[in-house]
Write a protein that holds these residues in place. Sequence first.
Motif, short mmCIF file in Angstrom:
data_model
loop_
_atom_site.label_atom_id
_atom_site.label_comp_id
_atom_site.label_asym_id
_atom_site.label_seq_id
_atom_site.Cartn_x
_atom_site.Cartn_y
_atom_site.Cartn_z
N ALA A 202 0.84 -1.21 0.00
CA ALA A 202 0.00 0.00 0.00
C ALA A 202 0.87 1.26 0.00
N PRO A 203 0.56 2.25 -0.83
CA PRO A 203 1.38 3.46 -0.91
C PRO A 203 1.54 4.20 0.41
N ASN A 204 0.54 4.10 1.30
CA ASN A 204 0.63 4.81 2.57
C ASN A 204 1.26 3.98 3.68
N SER A 205 1.74 2.78 3.36
CA SER A 205 2.40 1.95 4.35
C SER A 205 3.78 2.53 4.68
N ARG A 206 4.10 2.63 5.97
CA ARG A 206 5.41 3.16 6.35
C ARG A 206 6.53 2.24 5.88
N PHE A 207 6.23 0.95 5.70
CA PHE A 207 7.25 0.03 5.20
C PHE A 207 7.55 0.29 3.72
N VAL A 208 6.54 0.72 2.98
CA VAL A 208 6.71 1.04 1.56
C VAL A 208 7.39 2.39 1.39
N GLN A 209 7.07 3.33 2.26
CA GLN A 209 7.56 4.69 2.09
C GLN A 209 9.05 4.85 2.40
N VAL A 210 9.53 4.22 3.45
CA VAL A 210 10.92 4.42 3.89
C VAL A 210 11.55 3.08 4.22
N PHE A 211 12.73 2.83 3.67
CA PHE A 211 13.46 1.61 3.99
C PHE A 211 13.88 1.61 5.45
N SER A 212 13.85 0.43 6.08
CA SER A 212 14.31 0.34 7.46
C SER A 212 15.00 -0.99 7.72
N ALA A 213 15.97 -0.96 8.61
CA ALA A 213 16.64 -2.16 9.10
C ALA A 213 17.02 -1.92 10.56
N HIS A 214 16.87 -2.96 11.38
CA HIS A 214 17.22 -2.87 12.80
C HIS A 214 17.93 -4.15 13.21
N ARG A 215 18.88 -4.00 14.11
CA ARG A 215 19.57 -5.16 14.67
C ARG A 215 19.85 -4.90 16.14
N ARG A 216 19.36 -5.78 16.98
CA ARG A 216 19.49 -5.64 18.44
C ARG A 216 20.69 -6.45 18.93
N HIS A 280 14.96 9.05 0.54
CA HIS A 280 15.80 9.80 1.47
C HIS A 280 15.84 11.28 1.09
N GLY A 281 15.94 11.56 -0.21
CA GLY A 281 15.94 12.94 -0.67
C GLY A 281 14.64 13.64 -0.35
N VAL A 282 13.53 12.93 -0.46
CA VAL A 282 12.23 13.50 -0.12
C VAL A 282 12.20 13.87 1.36
N TRP A 283 12.71 12.96 2.20
CA TRP A 283 12.74 13.21 3.64
C TRP A 283 13.59 14.43 3.96
N ARG A 284 14.73 14.59 3.31
CA ARG A 284 15.62 15.72 3.58
C ARG A 284 14.97 17.05 3.19
N GLN A 285 14.08 17.01 2.22
CA GLN A 285 13.38 18.22 1.81
C GLN A 285 12.21 18.55 2.72
N GLY A 286 11.96 17.68 3.70
CA GLY A 286 10.87 17.92 4.63
C GLY A 286 9.51 17.65 4.04
N ARG A 287 9.47 16.82 3.00
CA ARG A 287 8.20 16.52 2.35
C ARG A 287 7.77 15.11 2.72
N SER A 288 6.49 14.83 2.53
CA SER A 288 5.97 13.49 2.76
C SER A 288 6.48 12.56 1.68
N PRO A 289 6.89 11.33 2.04
CA PRO A 289 7.32 10.38 1.02
C PRO A 289 6.26 10.16 -0.06
N GLU A 290 4.97 10.28 0.32
CA GLU A 290 3.92 10.08 -0.67
C GLU A 290 3.96 11.13 -1.79
N ASP A 291 4.54 12.30 -1.50
CA ASP A 291 4.58 13.37 -2.49
C ASP A 291 5.38 12.98 -3.72
N VAL A 292 6.42 12.19 -3.52
CA VAL A 292 7.31 11.84 -4.63
C VAL A 292 7.34 10.34 -4.89
N ILE A 293 7.43 9.55 -3.83
CA ILE A 293 7.61 8.12 -4.02
C ILE A 293 6.41 7.48 -4.72
N ASN A 294 5.21 7.82 -4.29
CA ASN A 294 4.04 7.17 -4.87
C ASN A 294 3.82 7.55 -6.34
#
Length: 303
Positions: A202-216, A280-294
């Motif tokens: 889904a375009p509004n899913s946070r997993f779709v909008q921004v890549f993430s990785a975590h390791r504990r 990442h570039g969208v985030w740096r511009q202070g815009r919503s990922p949906e503005d460009v990514i979708n």
Amino acid sequence: MFEVDVAGYLARLGVLDEHHPSPHGLRALHRAHVERVAYQTVDIHLGRLTSVDPRASADRIVRLGRGGYCLVLNGAFGALLGALGYRFRRHRGAVLIRRDRPAPALGNHHALTVRDLPSEDNPGGEWLVDVGLGDALHEPLPLVAGEYRQGPFTYDLRPSPVHPDGWRLGHDPAGAFVAMDFLSEPAVPADFAARHIELSSAPNSRFVQVFSAHRRDATGADALRGCVLSRIGAGADAGSTELARREEWFDALGDLFGIGLGDLSGADRERLWRRVRTAHGVWRQGRSPEDVINPAIRTGLIA
């Protein structure tokens, strides 16, 4: 249908089979899983819809060295626990990212509990087990209300304020989310299939909008959000770092997070990098990922 390759899975975790369930064995399995099998969204950002069948998810961890996010990781871990003789249950859960947002729909998280495993610190023998919370649990928690400390994080486990027959795990304020609620009633893998499709595409899913990785690990957690690498806990003094070059970003995936990428072609890697870097570039511009990514996805600029 895949069968769980128990020997291969344990080798991936670097853990020996104790031949019978035990609190010590459960802790060792949990620690190794969160340290060696990162929470990550590579396949989502490649536009690949993976299966949430637990045995198929376990196969991907063993064969490709790549897990996924909570619905994949806890599905696979439950399959391993069952194959090793642990008495476990699956539960529908929901992760609350911010306090100013309503509680999300149940099913966006797959929680696990293990029962009939008493210890000195948990005579009731029921445990909250979760290898799919990114920067949260390093070891299982007794399923008993109270506060628990693991490394730099303090957790609060209480009855859920939004689900009468359920529990809430409150994360440390330094963590990546606020809380996770889960129902006490058991669930089956099919209960997560529809939510997996939505969260993965889904375009509004946070997993779709921004890549993430975590390791504990025992002293903290590493996180990669888009191109920003950060650390919580021991070693966090350096703050966050922007991985602006393609090579250093992929090096971090392999060397720090241990994410297997051997099945990706050069074209796959380029496509993944372009999409992550654009977001990442969208985030740096202070815009919503949906503005460009979708729109980019819709027009084929980003696969």
